[in-house]
Design an enzyme around this catalytic site. Sequence first.
Site, PDB file in Angstrom:
ATOM      1  N   HIS A  75      30.050 -94.746 -26.954  1.00 35.76           N
ATOM      2  CA  HIS A  75      29.941 -93.834 -25.794  1.00 35.76           C
ATOM      3  C   HIS A  75      31.131 -93.998 -24.841  1.00 35.76           C
ATOM      4  O   HIS A  75      31.024 -93.704 -23.657  1.00 35.76           O
ATOM      5  CB  HIS A  75      28.644 -94.060 -25.005  1.00 35.76           C
ATOM      6  CG  HIS A  75      27.423 -94.187 -25.864  1.00 35.76           C
ATOM      7  ND1 HIS A  75      26.594 -93.119 -26.124  1.00 35.76           N
ATOM      8  CD2 HIS A  75      26.906 -95.235 -26.545  1.00 35.76           C
ATOM      9  CE1 HIS A  75      25.602 -93.520 -26.924  1.00 35.76           C
ATOM     10  NE2 HIS A  75      25.781 -94.794 -27.200  1.00 35.76           N
ATOM     11  N   SER A 123      58.877 -86.158 -17.400  1.00 38.39           N
ATOM     12  CA  SER A 123      58.523 -84.984 -16.619  1.00 38.39           C
ATOM     13  C   SER A 123      59.742 -84.569 -15.808  1.00 38.39           C
ATOM     14  O   SER A 123      60.513 -85.413 -15.363  1.00 38.39           O
ATOM     15  CB  SER A 123      57.354 -85.331 -15.691  1.00 38.39           C
ATOM     16  OG  SER A 123      57.389 -84.499 -14.547  1.00 38.39           O
ATOM     17  N   LYS A 169      56.931 -90.579 -15.199  1.00 34.31           N
ATOM     18  CA  LYS A 169      56.065 -90.213 -16.326  1.00 34.31           C
ATOM     19  C   LYS A 169      56.634 -90.571 -17.696  1.00 34.31           C
ATOM     20  O   LYS A 169      57.834 -90.492 -17.931  1.00 34.31           O
ATOM     21  CB  LYS A 169      55.824 -88.706 -16.298  1.00 34.31           C
ATOM     22  CG  LYS A 169      55.013 -88.277 -15.100  1.00 34.31           C
ATOM     23  CD  LYS A 169      53.535 -88.382 -15.333  1.00 34.31           C
ATOM     24  CE  LYS A 169      53.016 -87.041 -15.758  1.00 34.31           C
ATOM     25  NZ  LYS A 169      51.615 -87.112 -16.108  1.00 34.31           N
ATOM     26  N   GLU A 218      49.494 -85.745 -28.291  1.00 37.65           N
ATOM     27  CA  GLU A 218      48.748 -84.569 -27.818  1.00 37.65           C
ATOM     28  C   GLU A 218      48.900 -83.406 -28.803  1.00 37.65           C
ATOM     29  O   GLU A 218      47.945 -82.674 -29.079  1.00 37.65           O
ATOM     30  CB  GLU A 218      49.257 -84.139 -26.439  1.00 37.65           C
ATOM     31  CG  GLU A 218      48.984 -85.167 -25.348  1.00 37.65           C
ATOM     32  CD  GLU A 218      49.786 -84.863 -24.090  1.00 37.65           C
ATOM     33  OE1 GLU A 218      49.407 -83.952 -23.362  1.00 37.65           O
ATOM     34  OE2 GLU A 218      50.810 -85.536 -23.869  1.00 37.65           O
TER      35      GLU A 218
END
Length: 461
Positions: free
Chosen positions: A157, A278, A284, A291
Site C-alpha cells: 500500500h 529545468s 531540478k 517518466e
Amino acid sequence: MSNRMWGGRFSEGPDEIMEEINASIDFDKKLYMQDIAGSMAHILMLEAKEIVGSEDAQKILHGLDTILREIEDGKFQFSRGLEDIHMNIEARLAELIGPAAGRLHTARSRNDQVATDFRLWVRDTIDVIDGQIAELMLALTEKAQEHANQVMPGYTHLQTAQPITLGHHLLAYVEMLARDRGRFADARKRLNQCPLGAAALAGTSFPIDRYMTAKALGFDKPMSNSLDAVSDRDFALESLAAAAVAATHLSRLAEEIVIWCSSEFNFIKLSDKFTTGSSIMPQKRNPDAAELVRAKTGRINGALVSLLTVMKGLPLAYSKDMQEDKEQVFDAMETLSLSLAAMAGMIRDLEPENRFMRRSANAGYSTATDLADWLVREAGMPFREAHHITGRVVAAAAEKKVSLDKMTLEDLQAIDARFTDDIFNVLSAANSVKSKTSYGGTSPQNVRVAAKEWLALLNRK
Ligand code: ARG
C-alpha cells in the site's frame, strides 16, 4: 488511369480520398526486406516445380535483387498510387525486366503475401526484443549483486511494511522480465508457420510446394488451412499482448524510479545521462526517461486493444480492415524496444543513496513483524497474540516518539513481562533482512545465490 495491377475491369481511376485511405505504402514500406525474401522463396519454388521457366525465374530473382539494393540505397521511388509495398515492388520489377515480372504472382495473392511478410517482421522483431530484455535483466542482476546487502523499506500500500534488500527488489523485476521472454518465445513458436501459398483464401490449383517455401523462409511448416492462413492475426495479437505485459512491468519499475528520485525519498541517483534539467528551476534533475517509459506503456497497451477491436468482428477470410494491423504493431514494438534500451541505461548508471535507504528501512516501525515473530519463537505465543502485543508496543513507541529499537527493556516489559534483552537483536533492518532466509526471501545470502544463478543463465548465450 485505372490501377496497373488490378485495373482490368475498371474504366476510371480512384478518387484522391480513396487513394489516401487505401494506401499503406507510407508504413508498410518497412516490410520491403521480408517482401523480397518471400518473393524470392516463391519464385525459386515456382521454378523448381516447373510452374515458371528458369529463364524468367532468373530474371525475376535478379530484378528483386536490384530492387533490394535500390531501396537500401534510398533510390527507390515509392508511389502511393501503387497502394502498398507488394505492388510497388512488383511494378518496379516490371519496369526492370518486362512482362516476365507478371509470372511472380502465379499461385499467390497479396493476402498470403502480406501475412507472410508480416509474420517474418514480427518474428525478427521478437528476436531483437528478446535480446534487449536479456540485456536489461543483466543490468538489473549486476546491480542486485552489487547491492545484495543494501537495506531499504519494502512497501505494501506504499506504506512501510518490512525491510528488504535493494538486490531483492531488483531481482523481482528480473523474474518478471524472464516471464516476458517466455511469453515472447511462446508467441514466436505459434507464429512460426508459413501462410505463403494459401493464395487469396482457397489455396491454388498449381502444383506448388508449400513445404519448400516455408523451409526457405525459416518457418517450421506451412499453415494447414488456407482460410486460416490469410485470416489469422493472432500472431500479432499475441505478440502485442506479450509486449503490453512487458511494457507494464517497465512502467512499474519506471514509476518506482520516479518515486525513488524524489527529494522526499532520495533513495537513488540517476546519472546525468538519463535526467534533464529545468529551464527555470536550476536545482531540478528530472527523471524524464523513466517518466516516458511509464507513459509509452499507454501506447503499447493501446495498440493491443486497438488491434483486438479491429479483428473482433471480421468474417473470414481477408478484409481490408486487416491492413490496420501494421501501424499498431510497428509502433508498439519500436516503442517497447526504445523503452527497454532506456531502462537498461538508467539501471546501469543508477546509484543508491545508501544512507537514506538505510534510514528509511529502519523507520516506520518496519521491524514490528520481527518483534512479533520473536514473541512467537522465544515466548511460544500464538502469532495472533504476538501481533496484538506488538501493536501495543508500536503504540507506546509512537506515544514516546521513538523507534522500536529506542524503547527500553522496561518500556517493553511494562507491556509484556516475557520480553528479554535478546529482543534488541531483531529490531534493526540489517538483522531483519538477514533473518529472511526462507526460500525466495530477501536475505542478502539468498540474493547473492539468486544473482549468481541469473548471471550464469544470462551469460550462457
Ligand atoms: N496492403 C494490404 C494489407 O496490408 C495487402 C493485402 C491486400 N489484399 C487485398 N486483397 N486487397 O493488408
